[in-house]
Structures are given as C-alpha cells and as structure tokens.
Design a protein around this motif. Structure first.
Motif, mmCIF file in Angstrom:
data_model
loop_
_atom_site.group_PDB
_atom_site.id
_atom_site.type_symbol
_atom_site.label_atom_id
_atom_site.label_comp_id
_atom_site.label_asym_id
_atom_site.label_seq_id
_atom_site.Cartn_x
_atom_site.Cartn_y
_atom_site.Cartn_z
ATOM 1 N N PHE A 55 47.998 86.863 54.893
ATOM 2 C CA PHE A 55 49.158 87.504 55.496
ATOM 3 C C PHE A 55 50.436 87.150 54.743
ATOM 4 O O PHE A 55 50.561 86.074 54.162
ATOM 5 N N TRP A 56 51.395 88.084 54.775
ATOM 6 C CA TRP A 56 52.650 87.930 54.061
ATOM 7 C C TRP A 56 53.470 86.779 54.634
ATOM 8 O O TRP A 56 54.293 86.183 53.936
ATOM 9 N N GLY A 57 53.239 86.446 55.898
ATOM 10 C CA GLY A 57 53.930 85.326 56.536
ATOM 11 C C GLY A 57 52.940 84.330 57.103
ATOM 12 O O GLY A 57 52.270 83.602 56.369
ATOM 13 N N ASP A 58 52.804 84.295 58.443
ATOM 14 C CA ASP A 58 51.950 83.320 59.132
ATOM 15 C C ASP A 58 50.673 83.986 59.632
ATOM 16 O O ASP A 58 50.694 85.136 60.082
ATOM 17 N N GLY A 59 49.607 83.213 59.619
ATOM 18 C CA GLY A 59 48.396 83.721 60.246
ATOM 19 C C GLY A 59 48.616 83.988 61.727
ATOM 20 O O GLY A 59 48.252 85.049 62.239
ATOM 21 N N ILE A 60 49.245 83.020 62.426
ATOM 22 C CA ILE A 60 49.507 83.142 63.861
ATOM 23 C C ILE A 60 50.916 82.629 64.148
ATOM 24 O O ILE A 60 51.347 81.616 63.589
ATOM 25 N N TRP A 61 51.601 83.322 65.044
ATOM 26 C CA TRP A 61 52.886 82.855 65.577
ATOM 27 C C TRP A 61 52.780 82.779 67.094
ATOM 28 O O TRP A 61 52.283 83.697 67.742
ATOM 29 N N ILE A 62 53.238 81.668 67.683
ATOM 30 C CA ILE A 62 53.284 81.502 69.140
ATOM 31 C C ILE A 62 54.706 81.104 69.496
ATOM 32 O O ILE A 62 55.203 80.079 69.021
ATOM 33 N N GLY A 63 55.377 81.902 70.339
ATOM 34 C CA GLY A 63 56.760 81.581 70.623
ATOM 35 C C GLY A 63 57.331 82.288 71.833
ATOM 36 O O GLY A 63 56.602 82.686 72.754
ATOM 37 N N ALA A 64 58.662 82.453 71.842
ATOM 38 C CA ALA A 64 59.394 82.921 73.027
ATOM 39 C C ALA A 64 60.301 84.088 72.671
ATOM 40 O O ALA A 64 60.547 84.376 71.500
#
Length: 370
Positions: A168-177
């Motif tokens: 992926f161009w950034g993160d595999g996974i993002w967890i946030g708000a």
C-alpha cells in the motif's frame, strides 16, 4: 477544612486520568460482534474477479443490499480490481468474508489518499480472510502517504482476522478517530488477529486516537518507502488520546524504521511476548510516551538498541525480555558483549522507568535493575 479535602479529591481525579486502570483481561471476551443473518455473494451483483474488470460497484452493491440488521458478504476465489478512491464501505453488523484465494487489488491511482476497505462510524464489523494488495508498484503519483488497506475510523467492535495486506502507498491498516456530528469519536474494541502486513510504504499499522485495541498473532514486516517506516506506530498526536492497547505474540521484522514506535498522548500500552528482529531502527522506541509495559519480548538483530524510552517518556516497566545482538548497524550481529546501551538505552529526560530480569548481549548486565 473543606477546601483541602476538595483539593485532595481533585488530585485523585487527575491521577486517575493520567494512568487509567483497565478491566482485567479486557481483550479476551471483546469485541463480541453481532453480525446479521443475511448472506450474499458478490458474483450475483456482477463482480467478475478476473483481474481486469472494475469490481468496485458490484462489491459495494452487495454490501448495500443487506438489510439494516446486516449480514455476510462473501467474495469467492478470484482477483478483484477496486477503485480505492471510492472504497468498499462496510456497514454495521456486517462481515466481509474473503475466500483464502480471493484478492482485492487497488486500481493504480495518482491519489495520495485512498482506502481499499473503509469502516467508518460503524459497529460490529468483521473482515476475514483473503488478500489486499495496494498500488505502490504502479502508483501514478509521487505525493501523499495515506493510501490504506483497511481504514477503521470512529468505529467499535471491529475484528480484522487472517487477512494478508501488502504494497500500500501508505499504511496497511489505520485505526483512529473522527468528529461525527461534532462529537469526537474514537475507535473502541478493535481486534487485529492473524494479519500479515508486508511491504507497505509508511507503516504496517498505525493507531491514532483509540482505546481497547488488541493486536495479536500478527506479522508486520518490511515496511519501507517514507518515514516513519515502522511495523506499528502509535501516534495520536494532538488529535486525541490513545489508551488501553495490547500488542501480543506478534512479529515485527525487517522494517526500515522501528519495530514499534510510540509518541505522546498515550497510556496503558502493553507490549507482551512479541518478537522484534532485523528492523533497521529500534525494536521498541518511545518518544515522550508514558505508561508503557514491555515484558516477555525477544528483540534480536535490530539496527539500533532493542528498547529506547526517550524524550519525556515515563512510567515504563521493562521486565523479562531477551535483548541480545542489537545495534547491528555498529556491532556484530552475533557476538556477545558490549555495553548495556547496545540493547537498552534511555533518553536524558526519561523518568520512572523500571527495569528488571532481562537478558542482554553482555551477561554481566543480566542483573541490572533500575
């Protein structure tokens, strides 16, 4: 007499905020996801899975066909091309189930921000199985760093299980708000289990403002391309607080940055029984990161020290770890010896750091306590 008593209560309240206490073993029973009974196959909505056809609309139509009570969307074996600037948007009480031989791949784009799968303001969601592939090898642009495999935002009771995420161009996974109707909503009770996140450009996984996040039995490897290039980065910055996070029995290997990186506005972070090996940076780095437990981990062959609390990090417990043969950018990867700082380093301004019962490259430090 009343004023001192009120001040005492205020002090107690502040201390409770600074170091919140979690319910014992909160990660075992949670999250309990309630998934609807309906079941649909994306092929019935026109998805071809032939590696050429744009299957975005068909997959989304399958999701949208579910009743309000949710259900399961099944993706059979095949290679499905997806426009990640539109995303597959999951709803509450929904399971996205991929055959182990099913692949969702991002159609190459110049966009600096995209997400293949989006879980936004939802509850009781599961993503299970299959392969998610980004466009970094064929990306058409040069800017941005926010191309995500799975984006979990302002959602609760979410499980990501047995998914392979790469390129992926950034993160595999993002967890946030995110602010939802002017209310700041953090993700809560998110479990990542058995996931392999590889060769992503910025991070294997990032955790922003969230709580009760459990990362277990997963691998974060070979992150490279744009800083910080960590396996996992816990960095809410000024967007909110992150607390009650448990990273257990994971592997962090070959990342161009640190295995695990942490920053301010966090508390109650437990790093337990993981393996950090061959990362170019530290095994675990904390920059002004408070309230961290590092126990029972094995950190070997990392380019810098195994563990380094720095900045104004405080209230750490570093116990029962094996920290050997680190600082490979400066020392032999296999030879015993060296100073304590080869495996364990402290920034000048850290405080309240407890160290005991660790095993180091130089055995004379194995009795070191702090």
């Amino acid at each position: 007499m009343k004023k001192p008593l009120m001040l005492a209560f205020a002090a107690l309240a502040l201390s409770a905020v600074a170091a919140p206490a979690s319910a014992a073993n909160w990660w075992n029973p949670k999250p309990h996801t309630v998934i609807g009974a309906a079941y649909v196959d994306v092929h019935k909505f026109g998805a071809l899975g032939n590696g050429v056809h744009n299957d975005t609309a068909a997959i989304q139509a399958a999701v949208d066909s579910l009743p309000a009570t949710g259900g399961t969307v099944f993706i059979p074996a095949g290679h499905y091309m997806v426009n990640a600037t539109k995303s597959i948007k999951l709803r509450s009480h929904t399971r996205l189930k991929l055959d182990p031989a099913a692949t969702l791949e991002v159609i190459p784009t110049s966009a600096g921000r995209y997400m293949l799968i989006q879980v936004y303001n939802a509850t009781d969601v599961r993503v299970v199985g299959g392969n998610l592939i980004g466009d970094r090898a064929r990306h058409k642009g040069t800017t941005g760093e926010w191309g995500y495999g799975i984006n979990v935002t302002a959602s609760n009771n979410v499980v990501l299980k047995n998914v392979k995420i790469s390129n992926f161009w950034g993160d595999g996974i993002w967890i946030g708000a995110k602010d939802v109707k002017r209310v700041h909503v953090r993700s809560d009770y998110v479990t990542v289990n058995g996931v392999v996140s590889s060769n992503n450009r910025r991070q294997g996984l990032s955790i922003g403002p969230a709580q009760h996040v459990y990362i277990v039995n997963s691998t974060f490897q070979n992150t490279n391309g744009t800083a910080p290039e960590a396996g996992i980065d816990i960095e809410p910055m000024s967007e909110g607080n992150t607390n009650t996070i448990r990273l257990e029995n994971n592997t962090f290997a070959g990342n161009n940055g640190n295995g695990i990186e942490m920053h301010a506005h966090i508390s109650d972070i437990a790093i337990v029984g993981n393996t950090m090996k061959g990362n170019r940076g530290f095994g675990v780095l904390g920059v002004s990161a408070p309230f961290v437990t590092v126990t029972g981990n094995t950190m070997t062959g990392n380019g810098l020290a195994g563990v380094r609390p720095s900045g104004k990090s405080h209230d750490w417990s570093i116990t029962g770890n094996t920290l050997k043969y680190n600082s490979t950018r400066y020392m032999s990867a296999t030879r015993d010896g060296g100073s304590l700082s080869r495996d364990l380093q402290f920034g000048a301004n850290v405080y309240s750091i407890k160290v005991s019962n660790n095993i180091f490259s130089n055995a004379k430090y194995n009795t070191y306590t702090r």
